[in-house]
Design a protein around this motif. Structure first.
Motif: not given
Length: 72
Positions: A64-70, A72
């Motif tokens: 979940l933390a890795d999808v930040d910014g996917w 916009e």
């Protein structure tokens, strides 16, 4: 043979020549009345199993933390 059938046949022959072959996949009928409840039942089972798995919780938190910014 109709024009459509001829085009479909030609397309399929091309796919076969490319080394592909057709397969038939059966999937659940989402229109059945029991489909929604079966989804809920399976989701509850997965959720209960995941709650007891600390490694899975850690993995999900990292994913979940890795999808930040996917998006916009």
């Amino acid at each position: 043979m109709t024009n459509v059938n001829s085009r479909v046949k030609k397309h399929r022959e091309g796919l076969r020549m490319a080394g592909l072959r057709p397969v038939q996949i059966w999937v659940p009928d989402t229109r059945r009345p029991s489909f929604t409840e079966e989804c809920r039942r399976q989701s509850r089972l997965v959720s209960q199993a995941d709650k007891g798995d600390a490694d899975m919780q850690q993995f999900m938190a990292e994913a979940l933390a890795d999808v930040d910014g996917w998006t916009e």
